[in-house]
Design a protein around this motif. Structure first.
Motif, PDB file in Angstrom:
ATOM      1  N   ASP A  99      53.062  32.194  18.063  1.00 17.09           N
ATOM      2  CA  ASP A  99      54.414  31.755  17.726  1.00 17.09           C
ATOM      3  C   ASP A  99      54.728  30.318  18.125  1.00 17.09           C
ATOM      4  O   ASP A  99      55.322  29.566  17.350  1.00 17.09           O
ATOM      5  N   SER A 100      54.289  29.895  19.321  1.00 15.06           N
ATOM      6  CA  SER A 100      54.622  28.529  19.736  1.00 15.06           C
ATOM      7  C   SER A 100      53.905  27.498  18.875  1.00 15.06           C
ATOM      8  O   SER A 100      54.476  26.462  18.525  1.00 15.06           O
ATOM      9  N   ALA A 101      52.657  27.782  18.484  1.00 14.59           N
ATOM     10  CA  ALA A 101      51.929  26.865  17.609  1.00 14.59           C
ATOM     11  C   ALA A 101      52.526  26.864  16.212  1.00 14.59           C
ATOM     12  O   ALA A 101      52.568  25.823  15.538  1.00 14.59           O
ATOM     13  N   ALA A 102      52.984  28.029  15.762  1.00 13.76           N
ATOM     14  CA  ALA A 102      53.623  28.103  14.448  1.00 13.76           C
ATOM     15  C   ALA A 102      54.917  27.298  14.424  1.00 13.76           C
ATOM     16  O   ALA A 102      55.278  26.687  13.406  1.00 13.76           O
ATOM     17  N   ALA A 103      55.622  27.264  15.569  1.00 12.25           N
ATOM     18  CA  ALA A 103      56.877  26.518  15.649  1.00 12.25           C
ATOM     19  C   ALA A 103      56.658  25.033  15.893  1.00 12.25           C
ATOM     20  O   ALA A 103      57.414  24.189  15.381  1.00 12.25           O
ATOM     21  N   GLY A 104      55.603  24.688  16.656  1.00 15.02           N
ATOM     22  CA  GLY A 104      55.430  23.293  17.055  1.00 15.02           C
ATOM     23  C   GLY A 104      54.297  22.556  16.394  1.00 15.02           C
ATOM     24  O   GLY A 104      54.487  21.463  15.867  1.00 15.02           O
ATOM     25  N   LEU A 105      53.100  23.136  16.380  1.00 13.90           N
ATOM     26  CA  LEU A 105      51.934  22.419  15.847  1.00 13.90           C
ATOM     27  C   LEU A 105      51.903  22.392  14.323  1.00 13.90           C
ATOM     28  O   LEU A 105      51.716  21.326  13.719  1.00 13.90           O
ATOM     29  N   ILE A 193      63.477  37.404  31.753  1.00 19.32           N
ATOM     30  CA  ILE A 193      62.971  38.119  30.583  1.00 19.32           C
ATOM     31  C   ILE A 193      61.521  37.684  30.400  1.00 19.32           C
ATOM     32  O   ILE A 193      61.239  36.493  30.274  1.00 19.32           O
ATOM     33  N   VAL A 194      60.597  38.629  30.416  1.00 16.04           N
ATOM     34  CA  VAL A 194      59.175  38.297  30.292  1.00 16.04           C
ATOM     35  C   VAL A 194      58.539  39.188  29.229  1.00 16.04           C
ATOM     36  O   VAL A 194      59.014  40.299  28.967  1.00 16.04           O
ATOM     37  N   PRO A 195      57.460  38.726  28.613  1.00 16.58           N
ATOM     38  CA  PRO A 195      56.751  39.567  27.646  1.00 16.58           C
ATOM     39  C   PRO A 195      55.864  40.597  28.334  1.00 16.58           C
ATOM     40  O   PRO A 195      55.510  40.445  29.514  1.00 16.58           O
ATOM     41  N   ASP A 196      55.499  41.615  27.613  1.00 14.38           N
ATOM     42  CA  ASP A 196      54.583  42.648  28.107  1.00 14.38           C
ATOM     43  C   ASP A 196      53.197  42.037  28.288  1.00 14.38           C
ATOM     44  O   ASP A 196      52.686  41.369  27.392  1.00 14.38           O
ATOM     45  N   ARG A 197      52.585  42.268  29.427  1.00 13.26           N
ATOM     46  CA  ARG A 197      51.267  41.677  29.696  1.00 13.26           C
ATOM     47  C   ARG A 197      50.191  42.179  28.747  1.00 13.26           C
ATOM     48  O   ARG A 197      49.230  41.477  28.446  1.00 13.26           O
ATOM     49  N   ARG A 198      50.331  43.416  28.247  1.00 10.05           N
ATOM     50  CA  ARG A 198      49.303  43.969  27.367  1.00 10.05           C
ATOM     51  C   ARG A 198      49.188  43.192  26.059  1.00 10.05           C
ATOM     52  O   ARG A 198      48.112  43.090  25.492  1.00 10.05           O
ATOM     53  N   SER A 199      50.281  42.636  25.583  1.00  8.24           N
ATOM     54  CA  SER A 199      50.240  41.915  24.311  1.00  8.24           C
ATOM     55  C   SER A 199      50.288  40.401  24.487  1.00  8.24           C
ATOM     56  O   SER A 199      49.791  39.665  23.636  1.00  8.24           O
ATOM     57  N   ARG A 200      50.866  39.926  25.589  1.00 10.72           N
ATOM     58  CA  ARG A 200      50.950  38.476  25.836  1.00 10.72           C
ATOM     59  C   ARG A 200      50.574  38.185  27.294  1.00 10.72           C
ATOM     60  O   ARG A 200      51.415  37.805  28.108  1.00 10.72           O
ATOM     61  N   PRO A 201      49.298  38.365  27.637  1.00 14.02           N
ATOM     62  CA  PRO A 201      48.905  38.202  29.047  1.00 14.02           C
ATOM     63  C   PRO A 201      49.135  36.804  29.591  1.00 14.02           C
ATOM     64  O   PRO A 201      49.518  36.650  30.744  1.00 14.02           O
ATOM     65  N   HIS A 202      48.894  35.763  28.772  1.00  9.40           N
ATOM     66  CA  HIS A 202      49.042  34.391  29.267  1.00  9.40           C
ATOM     67  C   HIS A 202      50.499  34.074  29.590  1.00  9.40           C
ATOM     68  O   HIS A 202      50.802  33.505  30.641  1.00  9.40           O
ATOM     69  N   VAL A 220      62.219  40.626  37.368  1.00  5.34           N
ATOM     70  CA  VAL A 220      62.137  40.941  35.939  1.00  5.34           C
ATOM     71  C   VAL A 220      63.268  41.895  35.563  1.00  5.34           C
ATOM     72  O   VAL A 220      63.359  43.015  36.080  1.00  5.34           O
ATOM     73  N   ALA A 221      64.111  41.449  34.648  1.00  9.15           N
ATOM     74  CA  ALA A 221      65.240  42.267  34.198  1.00  9.15           C
ATOM     75  C   ALA A 221      64.978  42.921  32.852  1.00  9.15           C
ATOM     76  O   ALA A 221      65.556  43.958  32.532  1.00  9.15           O
ATOM     77  N   GLN A 222      64.096  42.296  32.049  1.00  9.97           N
ATOM     78  CA  GLN A 222      63.877  42.803  30.690  1.00  9.97           C
ATOM     79  C   GLN A 222      62.497  42.411  30.198  1.00  9.97           C
ATOM     80  O   GLN A 222      62.054  41.280  30.383  1.00  9.97           O
ATOM     81  N   ILE A 223      61.804  43.352  29.548  1.00 12.05           N
ATOM     82  CA  ILE A 223      60.543  43.082  28.859  1.00 12.05           C
ATOM     83  C   ILE A 223      60.855  42.941  27.372  1.00 12.05           C
ATOM     84  O   ILE A 223      61.570  43.768  26.802  1.00 12.05           O
ATOM     85  N   ALA A 224      60.321  41.903  26.750  1.00 13.01           N
ATOM     86  CA  ALA A 224      60.529  41.708  25.310  1.00 13.01           C
ATOM     87  C   ALA A 224      59.257  41.124  24.707  1.00 13.01           C
ATOM     88  O   ALA A 224      58.545  40.357  25.364  1.00 13.01           O
ATOM     89  N   GLU A 225      58.966  41.459  23.463  1.00 17.58           N
ATOM     90  CA  GLU A 225      57.701  41.075  22.840  1.00 17.58           C
ATOM     91  C   GLU A 225      57.716  39.673  22.242  1.00 17.58           C
ATOM     92  O   GLU A 225      56.896  38.833  22.570  1.00 17.58           O
ATOM     93  N   GLU A 226      58.651  39.414  21.341  1.00 12.43           N
ATOM     94  CA  GLU A 226      58.623  38.198  20.542  1.00 12.43           C
ATOM     95  C   GLU A 226      59.449  37.083  21.181  1.00 12.43           C
ATOM     96  O   GLU A 226      60.488  37.329  21.792  1.00 12.43           O
TER      97      GLU A 226
END
Length: 304
Positions: A99-105, A193-202, A220-226
């Motif tokens: 997502d970050s590369a799609a938005a920036g690069l 708010i942090v992403p789930d480590r299983r899908s976004r470990p970095h 951590v108050a909330q896990i979110a994917e995107e």
């Protein structure tokens, strides 16, 4: 049996040294050894005699070596022909991006790419790294911008481009929203708010390592994917988030992005962005894309 195993066998036969053979293929010696063992198991014969001091070819290894070279050459010729047919039919390059590369690069590279190669069409697939890498292996993507995993598949090339800068996403009404920089210590009591480590470990580990480096525990108050969801939750007041700077290009109303103050902890917590493609493949369209990327790399890194 597969082409990777045959290439490992050929490389080892040329050097008679697993370490040097692995280096020539840009893989770990253990990976090369495993590939050769799997090939030997499949064929039912030993190809090498290994001792603590030397590696030698067996009679079976010598007898099948030329056949192995011929098979690899045929596989490469087959792939090159298939890619040439695709290029002749349509100048389309299939590019995957997190997502970050799609938005920036991607938005920054398209204009210079069009100027250099006006007939080249780009198809963009935005997904997480864990979904992009299998698509490279299956041939449904030609190149991908991703986070290299801790354990890298030897069938893929990973070329580190640069490190993305981490920033804090917070509501405009927040007390820290108009500072020039933010210290990690200032976030010690903030809900995150942090992403789930299983899908976004970095991305997950980035937040955790920043807090650990400061001797703190992330709240951590909330896990979110995107990333889009994360920034929308920030706007809604659910919490703050540490995200790549290119995430600011999403331009969600009511959210500001403030750089982290530079410390030893922040300098060690980095988000690697890499380009990846299938090892041993030849693709003139991908090479053209990489050439334009190389010319733009300095300005891209400055914006990241």
């Amino acid at each position: 049996m597969n082409v990777t195993q045959l290439k490992c066998f050929i490389a080892a036969s040329e050097t008679l040294h697993f370490g040097r053979a692995a280096q020539s293929l840009d893989i770990l010696p253990a990976t090369l050894g495993r590939q050769i063992r799997q090939l030997e198991d499949h064929l039912g014969v030993e190809l090498f005699r290994r001792t603590t001091r030397s590696v030698t070819m067996t009679e079976a290894g010598n007898r099948v070596l030329e056949d192995a070279r011929a098979l690899v050459a045929q596989a490469e010729a087959f792939e090159e022909t298939a890619r040439a047919v695709r290029s002749a039919e349509a100048h389309v390059l299939r590019v995957g991006a997190i997502d970050s590369a799609a938005a920036g690069l991607i938005p920054q590279i398209l204009q210079p790419l069009h100027e250099a190669h006006p007939d080249l069409e780009i198809q963009i697939v935005e997904q997480k790294t864990i979904h992009l890498l299998p698509k490279l292996l299956s041939g449904s993507l030609d190149i991908a911008f991703c986070r290299p995993p801790d354990i890298r598949d030897p069938r893929l090339v990973f070329r580190t481009l640069f490190y993305e800068t981490a920033v804090v996403a917070l509501p405009k009404a927040h007390a820290l929203a108009y500072q020039e920089t933010i210290e990690i210590a200032e976030l010690s009591d903030e809900p995150l708010i942090v992403p789930d480590r299983r899908s976004r470990p970095h991305s997950h580990d980035l937040t955790m390592s920043l807090f650990m480096g400061a001797g703190l525990t992330a709240r951590v108050a909330q896990i979110a994917e995107e990333k889009q969801t994360i920034v929308n939750l920030v706007a809604a007041g659910t919490g703050l988030a540490i995200v790549p700077r290119w995430t600011a290009r999403l331009r969600v109303q009511g959210v500001r992005f403030i750089p982290l103050a530079k410390t030893d902890a922040t300098s060690q917590a980095k988000l690697i962005l890499a380009a990846s493609w299938a090892r041993g493949t030849r693709d003139p369209l991908r090479d053209s894309f990489l050439s334009v990327l190389e010319a733009q790399l300095e300005s891209l890194e400055a914006s990241a």
